[in-house]
Scaffold this motif. Structure first.
Motif, PDB file in Angstrom:
ATOM      1  N   ARG A   1       0.838  -1.206   0.000  1.00 31.81           N
ATOM      2  CA  ARG A   1       0.000   0.000   0.000  1.00 31.81           C
ATOM      3  C   ARG A   1       0.873   1.257   0.000  1.00 31.81           C
ATOM      4  NH1 ARG A   1      -2.647  -3.868  -0.410  1.00 31.81           N
ATOM      5  NH2 ARG A   1      -1.909  -3.374  -2.500  1.00 31.81           N
TER       6      ARG A   1
ATOM      7  N   ALA B   1      -7.500  -1.314  -4.038  1.00 33.96           N
ATOM      8  CA  ALA B   1      -6.846  -2.047  -2.954  1.00 33.96           C
ATOM      9  C   ALA B   1      -7.798  -2.370  -1.814  1.00 33.96           C
ATOM     10  CB  ALA B   1      -5.657  -1.243  -2.428  1.00 33.96           C
TER      11      ALA B   1
ATOM     12  N   GLY C   1     -10.673  -5.740  -4.264  1.00 31.22           N
ATOM     13  CA  GLY C   1      -9.330  -5.858  -3.698  1.00 31.22           C
ATOM     14  C   GLY C   1      -9.223  -6.925  -2.636  1.00 31.22           C
TER      15      GLY C   1
ATOM     16  N   GLY D   1      -5.580  -7.560  -3.343  1.00 33.58           N
ATOM     17  CA  GLY D   1      -5.050  -6.251  -3.725  1.00 33.58           C
ATOM     18  C   GLY D   1      -4.414  -6.211  -5.092  1.00 33.58           C
TER      19      GLY D   1
END
Length: 301
Positions: free
Chosen positions: A214, A255, A260, A265
């Motif tokens: 992320r 995500a 996701g 993701g």
């Protein structure tokens, strides 16, 4: 300390558990054998995704850019970057080797538990001898020092942006340096409290690799602004900002949205940040071409 300590760590692993080939053979005979087999098409796409994502995102680390500005001279900067390039590969290679030993010696490390791999290896070395005990103590000190260095650089960068660009730029343009310093410290403390709370909340819910994913999904959205901005004179500020915001929104939506969670993701093996980057790049380049005015550019020069 890290350089010498990591060399001694690998030497200790080889002496205690045998060469890397023994660990690899042990993995082949275990349920985790897929981790050392030739990757399939999906795994290769994931590796390509990491190469693109980390290659571009890692070049835009704010703490690294801050240290570039702190260099005493161009010569010092060149030497630092040359050394960093070698040491980064070395540190990563040692971490991978330690991970291979962890898979072979400590089965069942999956998901969030996989973050404990290096610490488990440290514990095995520490329990082996007095030398191993002090080696791990020194390595812990060096690792914590490196983490603190990165953390304080990131905090300085964030507090500087908030105080100079937001507080001083929009709310209090005549603020004194003492006031800006006070606001910067308050911003740093508020951010630390939030991050500590977030770390406690995510302790058993998110693995380190998912958090890194992320982070790079977000960081890579800066690539058009920086990498095109220093090479392409037609780039315009408005489309760049719009592309950055849109790319960030697309990345986070992919995500953390329903799709996701189903795919982990990644879509077709690629990180959501790369899909956001593609849209970001299209908006930045397309919008800049539409808004570009050669006459205005010439008069500006």
């Amino acid at each position: 300390m890290l350089f010498i300590g990591f060399i001694l760590l690998i030497a200790s692993l080889v002496v205690k558990f045998g060469p890397l080939s023994v660990a690899t053979t042990g993995i082949l005979d275990s349920p985790a054998s897929a981790k050392v087999m030739r990757p399939d098409a999906d795994s290769m796409r994931q590796w390509l995704s990491y190469i693109l994502l980390v290659g571009m995102g890692g070049a835009l680390y704010p703490q690294a850019i801050q240290r570039i500005y702190a260099s005493r001279s161009g010569k010092t900067l060149r030497h630092s970057l040359a050394g960093m390039a070698v040491l980064q590969v070395f540190a990563t290679l040692i971490a991978v080797i330690a991970g291979i030993y962890a898979i072979a010696l400590i089965p069942g490390l999956e998901g969030v538990q996989a973050d404990q791999a290096l610490m488990r290896i440290f514990r095995l070395i520490q329990e082996d001898s007095l030398f191993g005990y002090w080696l791990v103590v020194i390595l812990f000190a060096a690792i914590i020092s490196a983490m603190m260095s990165t953390a304080d650089s990131a905090l300085l960068t964030i507090s500087s942006m908030v105080t100079k660009d937001v507080y001083g730029g929009y709310f209090h343009g005549n603020a004194s340096q003492a006031e800006l310093t006070r606001v910067g410290k308050l911003c740093s403390w508020a951010l630390i409290v939030f991050l500590v709370w977030l770390a406690i909340m995510l302790k058993d819910k998110a693995s380190l690799i998912s958090l890194i994913d992320r982070k790079f999904d977000i960081l890579v959205q800066l690539a058009p602004a920086f990498m095109l901005g220093i090479r392409w004179g037609k780039l315009q500020a408005g489309p760049v900002v719009l592309g950055l915001v849109t790319g960030l929104a697309v990345s986070l939506a992919l995500a953390f949205g329903p799709f996701g969670f189903v795919t982990g993701g990644k879509i077709w093996g690629f990180h959501p940040g790369l899909y956001g980057l593609f849209i970001n790049l299209c908006i930045a380049v397309g919008g800049s071409l539409l808004l570009y005015n050669p006459g205005q550019q010439g008069s500006r020069h």
